[in-house]
Scaffold this active site. Structure first.
Site, short mmCIF file in Angstrom:
data_model
loop_
_atom_site.label_atom_id
_atom_site.label_comp_id
_atom_site.label_asym_id
_atom_site.label_seq_id
_atom_site.Cartn_x
_atom_site.Cartn_y
_atom_site.Cartn_z
NE ARG A 62 38.20 78.70 4.22
CZ ARG A 62 37.41 78.22 4.62
NH1 ARG A 62 38.37 78.40 6.39
NH2 ARG A 62 37.13 77.94 5.30
N GLY A 73 30.91 69.53 0.20
CA GLY A 73 30.50 69.93 0.82
C GLY A 73 31.25 68.97 2.74
N GLY A 103 36.17 68.93 -2.23
CA GLY A 103 37.58 69.50 -2.65
C GLY A 103 38.05 69.48 -0.80
CE1 TYR A 111 34.37 82.95 1.50
CE2 TYR A 111 35.67 81.65 1.94
CZ TYR A 111 35.10 82.21 1.32
OH TYR A 111 35.06 81.47 0.09
CB CYS A 159 48.82 99.00 3.05
SG CYS A 159 50.91 99.21 2.54
N1 LLP Z 1 31.14 70.96 -6.07
C1 LLP Z 1 30.71 72.24 -6.68
C2 LLP Z 1 29.90 72.32 -7.76
C3 LLP Z 1 31.22 73.09 -5.94
O1 LLP Z 1 30.60 74.69 -6.33
C4 LLP Z 1 32.45 73.05 -5.15
C5 LLP Z 1 32.75 74.44 -3.58
C6 LLP Z 1 32.54 72.21 -4.44
C7 LLP Z 1 31.96 70.90 -5.38
C8 LLP Z 1 33.79 71.10 -3.72
O2 LLP Z 1 33.07 71.67 -1.83
P1 LLP Z 1 33.88 71.80 -0.83
O3 LLP Z 1 33.66 69.93 -0.63
O4 LLP Z 1 35.68 71.76 -0.78
O5 LLP Z 1 33.15 71.66 0.42
N2 LLP Z 1 36.47 79.08 -0.87
C9 LLP Z 1 35.44 78.60 0.26
C10 LLP Z 1 34.48 77.08 -0.27
C11 LLP Z 1 34.01 77.77 -1.73
C12 LLP Z 1 33.39 76.43 -2.49
C13 LLP Z 1 33.18 77.08 -3.47
N3 LLP Z 1 32.16 75.08 -4.44
C14 LLP Z 1 36.05 78.54 1.22
O6 LLP Z 1 37.32 78.67 1.27
O7 LLP Z 1 36.09 78.11 2.22
#
Ligand code: LLP
Length: 406
Positions: free
Chosen positions: A300, A220, A263, A304, A330
């Site tokens: 995105r 996060g 991530g 979002y 489309c």
């Molecule tokens: N751990 C768990 C259990 C998660 O569900 C996630 C992300 C992460 C770690 C990694 O989170 P990060 O560090 O990347 O924020 N598609 C969305 C983000 C969805 C994240 C889903 N889970 C976007 O494009 O903003």
């Protein structure tokens, strides 16, 4: 940062649409986290859902990272990239029995997030090690879809279910080696990170869970997407995280490992989607720049309402004007940006959509039967690995060729 002329040169070789990743930046981001969080037993599990490009996985494996995996596909791909099974944690949601068996057979630790699954797991595999995911009861994230704590989420065991959890754990003689929480993606307040940690640590006592080896505080960590957005002071945040965990370990009576699983922080800013504008249109005063990519290749903004900076690589000094930067799909909503001020766009100009390293290619699809772009990973000024784009024929073969049931 990759040089803009170099990006343009890559499009001459690989064509567009093209994803380009700065591999050095990815590794630097991973290593940064160890500078910020100085707890000696820190382990970073890269959330590969953000970007599973095999070249990026290999770089992070070589740098020593672990993996947060969310599907059997993730696990198999991580193993193929060289990650040791001990360095992978399986945090899927709503798992099937077959999937649990498959992942367990591969030797990967299961992170369970419901009473129902915990009972089934205990019954099937008594005496096993397991990790448990709790809802941290903190709501934060860069939009409602990426908040994973609090009342509205489907994720995690509730804090108040600890006693019920302990009964199941005892019944099946499970060994709870880790506890986990993930608050959301793009956390807006550092305080949320601390509060989620505190909430998890409050239940992570030796009385409740005597076998703990680690606490996993999820991912996060936010990065700026807009030019005027501040960068979080991660050094200060890391110091507070270490302080909180140290105090907790003192109470627990042993130095546990601390896991985080980011991530976005590791890959978001390292990626660019390069796309060529092939059609300009003036729609009653609205300038429309039509590109050779579209929302299935970077969803995105549509999903979002996310802001991604756009750079006109081939005409950086053109006179600014407002454009709707649209894709080739489309659907009316197929826009990367609306009324965005950009240096004059001419047909043939190449645009770079920034911060395209996380949740862009990986959330992609082939809607309208357009193959996903090629991907290139750059290290030390050279192409480190490249994946070409499927041809339309290959894409069609994938769909009808080998997968049609008799
Ligand atoms: N751990 C768990 C259990 C998660 O569900 C996630 C992300 C992460 C770690 C990694 O989170 P990060 O560090 O990347 O924020 N598609 C969305 C983000 C969805 C994240 C889903 N889970 C976007 O494009 O903003």
């Amino acid at each position: 940062m990759l040089d803009q002329n170099y990006l343009l040169k890559l499009t001459e070789e690989y064509g567009t649409p093209l994803y380009v990743y700065d591999g050095d930046e990815v590794v630097r981001r991973y290593q940064d986290l160890y500078r910020f969080i100085t707890w000696p037993k820190l382990r970073i599990h890269y959330a590969m859902k953000a970007n599973y490009n095999p070249g990026i996985l290999r770089l992070l494996e070589q740098a020593g990272a672990g993996i947060d995996a969310v599907s059997p596909g993730d696990v198999i791909m991580a193993l193929q990239a060289g990650f040791d099974k001990e360095r992978i944690i399986y945090t899927a949601n709503n798992m099937t029995d077959a999937e649990v068996a498959q992942v367990r057979d591969l030797g990967v630790l299961m992170n369970i997030d419901s009473i129902s699954r915990l009972s089934k797991f205990g019954r099937a595999y008594p005496g096993s090690k397991v990790c448990l995911r709790f809802n941290p009861d903190v709501c934060d994230g860069d939009n409602v879809h990426t908040m994973t704590g609090g009342d509205l989420t489907k994720f995690g065991l509730l804090m108040e279910s600890v006693e019920e959890v302990k009964v199941i754990v005892d019944k099946y003689n499970l060994s709870v080696v880790g506890l986990h929480e993930h608050t959301g993606s793009g956390l807006q307040r550092t305080e949320s990170v601390y509060q989620s940690m505190k909430n998890l640590m409050a239940i992570a006592s030796r009385d409740n869970f005597p076998d703990l080896c680690f606490l996993d505080f999820g991912g996060g960590f936010k990065v700026p997407y807009c030019a005027n957005e501040n960068r979080v002071d991660y050094a200060a945040m890391g110091a507070e995280i270490t302080r909180l965990f140290e105090a907790y370990c003192h109470d627990y009576g042993s130095e546990l490992e601390m896991y985080f699983e980011p991530g976005k922080y590791i890959v978001a800013e390292a990626g660019h989607l390069l796309t060529t504008v092939n059609t300009l249109k003036e729609n009653r005063g609205r300038r429309i720049a039509g590109c050779d990519s579209g929302f299935p290749q970077l969803i995105r903004p549509v999903l979002y309402d996310a802001y991604h900076q756009i750079v006109n690589l081939s005409n950086p000094n053109g006179n600014p004007a407002a454009y709707d930067v649209c894709g080739n799909i489309c659907e009316t909503g197929d826009r990367f940006a609306e009324q965005r001020e950009l240096p004059e766009i001419r047909e043939g100009d190449v645009l770079s959509i920034e911060n395209a390293g996380a949740y862009c290619y990986s959330m992609g699809g082939v809607y309208n039967l357009r193959p996903m772009p090629a991907e290139v990973v750059i290290c030390q000024g050279r192409v480190n690995s490249a994946r070409r784009r499927l041809s339309t024929e290959e894409l069609i073969n994938m769909i009808i060729g080998e997968t049609t049931c008799e």
